[in-house]
Design a protein around this motif. Structure first.
Motif, short mmCIF file in Angstrom:
data_model
loop_
_atom_site.label_atom_id
_atom_site.label_comp_id
_atom_site.label_asym_id
_atom_site.label_seq_id
_atom_site.Cartn_x
_atom_site.Cartn_y
_atom_site.Cartn_z
N LEU A 7 0.48 -14.03 -0.41
CA LEU A 7 0.19 -12.64 -0.75
C LEU A 7 -1.11 -12.59 -1.54
CD1 LEU A 7 0.71 -9.64 -1.70
CD2 LEU A 7 2.01 -10.66 -3.57
N TRP A 8 -2.03 -11.72 -1.14
CA TRP A 8 -3.20 -11.36 -1.94
C TRP A 8 -3.16 -9.85 -2.07
CZ3 TRP A 8 -6.16 -13.77 -5.16
CH2 TRP A 8 -6.48 -15.11 -4.97
N GLY A 9 -3.28 -9.35 -3.28
CA GLY A 9 -3.28 -7.92 -3.48
C GLY A 9 -4.20 -7.53 -4.63
N SER A 10 -4.32 -6.23 -4.83
CA SER A 10 -5.18 -5.69 -5.88
C SER A 10 -4.37 -4.85 -6.85
CB SER A 10 -6.27 -4.82 -5.27
OG SER A 10 -7.11 -5.58 -4.44
N GLU B 186 -1.93 -0.81 -19.31
CA GLU B 186 -1.29 0.42 -19.77
C GLU B 186 -0.37 1.01 -18.70
OE1 GLU B 186 -4.80 0.17 -19.68
OE2 GLU B 186 -4.99 -0.50 -21.76
N LYS B 187 -0.85 1.04 -17.47
CA LYS B 187 -0.10 1.71 -16.41
C LYS B 187 1.15 0.95 -15.99
CE LYS B 187 -4.00 4.27 -14.55
NZ LYS B 187 -4.91 4.42 -13.41
N ARG B 188 1.17 -0.38 -16.14
CA ARG B 188 2.33 -1.14 -15.68
C ARG B 188 3.50 -1.10 -16.66
NH1 ARG B 188 0.41 -7.44 -16.62
NH2 ARG B 188 0.65 -7.38 -18.90
N ALA B 189 3.24 -0.74 -17.90
CA ALA B 189 4.25 -0.84 -18.96
C ALA B 189 5.62 -0.26 -18.59
CB ALA B 189 3.71 -0.24 -20.25
N PRO B 190 5.71 0.96 -18.05
CA PRO B 190 7.04 1.52 -17.76
C PRO B 190 7.81 0.78 -16.66
CG PRO B 190 5.34 3.23 -17.65
CD PRO B 190 4.64 1.91 -17.77
N TYR B 191 7.11 0.01 -15.85
CA TYR B 191 7.73 -0.63 -14.68
C TYR B 191 7.84 -2.15 -14.82
CZ TYR B 191 5.70 3.79 -13.33
OH TYR B 191 5.32 5.10 -13.32
N ARG B 192 7.29 -2.69 -15.90
CA ARG B 192 7.16 -4.14 -16.04
C ARG B 192 8.50 -4.87 -16.01
NH1 ARG B 192 3.92 -8.20 -16.46
NH2 ARG B 192 4.02 -9.79 -18.08
N GLN B 193 9.48 -4.40 -16.77
CA GLN B 193 10.75 -5.12 -16.83
C GLN B 193 11.46 -5.12 -15.48
OE1 GLN B 193 11.72 -7.04 -19.57
NE2 GLN B 193 12.92 -7.88 -17.89
N ALA B 194 11.48 -3.99 -14.79
CA ALA B 194 12.11 -3.93 -13.47
C ALA B 194 11.37 -4.84 -12.49
CB ALA B 194 12.14 -2.49 -12.96
N HIS B 195 10.04 -4.87 -12.59
CA HIS B 195 9.21 -5.75 -11.75
C HIS B 195 9.58 -7.21 -11.99
CE1 HIS B 195 5.56 -7.57 -10.07
NE2 HIS B 195 5.28 -8.07 -11.27
N LEU B 196 9.63 -7.62 -13.25
CA LEU B 196 9.95 -9.01 -13.58
C LEU B 196 11.38 -9.37 -13.19
CD1 LEU B 196 8.20 -9.30 -17.06
CD2 LEU B 196 7.40 -10.23 -14.87
N GLU C 237 6.93 -4.05 -0.86
CA GLU C 237 6.95 -2.59 -0.84
C GLU C 237 8.14 -1.99 -1.59
OE1 GLU C 237 6.19 -1.22 3.16
OE2 GLU C 237 4.33 -2.42 3.25
N SER C 238 9.14 -2.80 -1.91
CA SER C 238 10.25 -2.32 -2.73
C SER C 238 10.04 -2.63 -4.22
CB SER C 238 11.58 -2.91 -2.25
OG SER C 238 11.60 -4.32 -2.45
N ASP C 239 8.97 -3.35 -4.54
CA ASP C 239 8.67 -3.68 -5.93
C ASP C 239 8.19 -2.44 -6.69
OD1 ASP C 239 6.78 -4.61 -8.20
OD2 ASP C 239 7.82 -6.44 -7.61
N PRO C 240 8.62 -2.27 -7.93
CA PRO C 240 8.17 -1.11 -8.71
C PRO C 240 6.64 -1.03 -8.86
CG PRO C 240 9.98 -2.20 -9.83
CD PRO C 240 9.61 -3.06 -8.66
N TYR C 241 5.96 -2.16 -8.84
CA TYR C 241 4.50 -2.12 -8.95
C TYR C 241 3.88 -1.48 -7.71
CZ TYR C 241 3.96 -4.89 -13.24
OH TYR C 241 3.95 -5.34 -14.54
N TRP C 242 4.41 -1.75 -6.54
CA TRP C 242 3.89 -1.12 -5.32
C TRP C 242 4.29 0.36 -5.28
CZ3 TRP C 242 0.28 -1.82 -1.93
CH2 TRP C 242 0.27 -1.04 -0.76
N GLU D 290 -3.19 -2.38 -2.97
CA GLU D 290 -3.30 -2.86 -1.59
C GLU D 290 -2.83 -4.30 -1.56
OE1 GLU D 290 -7.39 -2.76 -0.36
OE2 GLU D 290 -8.04 -4.04 -1.99
N TYR D 291 -2.43 -4.75 -0.39
CA TYR D 291 -2.02 -6.15 -0.27
C TYR D 291 -2.19 -6.63 1.16
CZ TYR D 291 2.43 -4.98 2.01
OH TYR D 291 3.39 -4.55 2.89
N GLU D 292 -2.22 -7.94 1.28
CA GLU D 292 -2.30 -8.60 2.58
C GLU D 292 -1.36 -9.80 2.54
OE1 GLU D 292 -5.80 -10.10 5.61
OE2 GLU D 292 -6.24 -9.93 3.48
N VAL D 293 -0.62 -10.00 3.60
CA VAL D 293 0.28 -11.15 3.73
C VAL D 293 -0.16 -11.96 4.93
CG1 VAL D 293 2.65 -11.88 4.22
CG2 VAL D 293 2.23 -9.97 2.66
N LYS D 294 -0.31 -13.25 4.72
CA LYS D 294 -0.69 -14.16 5.81
C LYS D 294 0.27 -15.35 5.82
CE LYS D 294 -4.72 -12.37 7.08
NZ LYS D 294 -5.05 -12.00 8.42
#
Length: 89
Positions: free
Chosen positions: A6-9, A16-26, A67-72, A79-83
């Motif tokens: 996975l490569w993404g941006s 700052e923006k990730r803070a509300p979603y960080r725990q669910a993401h981890l 795509e089910s991750d809270p960060y996405w 954006e992301y790419e999977v190879k």
């Protein structure tokens, strides 16, 4: 099972923006790791890109996890790419 890279941006002001979603993401990443699907994942030092390695039956499985991750879902990953990856050594 095949391996995938996975490569993404990240969005601007990711800290700052990730803070509300960080725990669910981890929590989700830890579950993927426990399930043996996620090998590793993390940001680049400058916090502009995300890199990951998965072991999964197919690329569709990896895309579904991303795509089910809270960060996405909340625009932290923009954006992301999977190879499919051939591990030579």
């Amino acid at each position: 099972m095949a391996k995938f890279v996975l490569w993404g941006s990240y969005c601007e002001n990711v800290i700052e923006k990730r803070a509300p979603y960080r725990q669910a993401h981890l929590d989700g990443l830890n579950q993927q790791k426990a399930d043996g699907i996620l090998i590793t994942l993390g940001p680049t030092q400058d916090l502009t890109k995300v890199f990951g390695i998965y072991e999964a039956p197919d690329a569709a499985t990896v895309r579904q996890l991303i795509e089910s991750d809270p960060y996405w879902k909340n625009g932290i990953w923009t954006e992301y790419e999977v190879k499919e990856w051939i591990q030579a050594i």
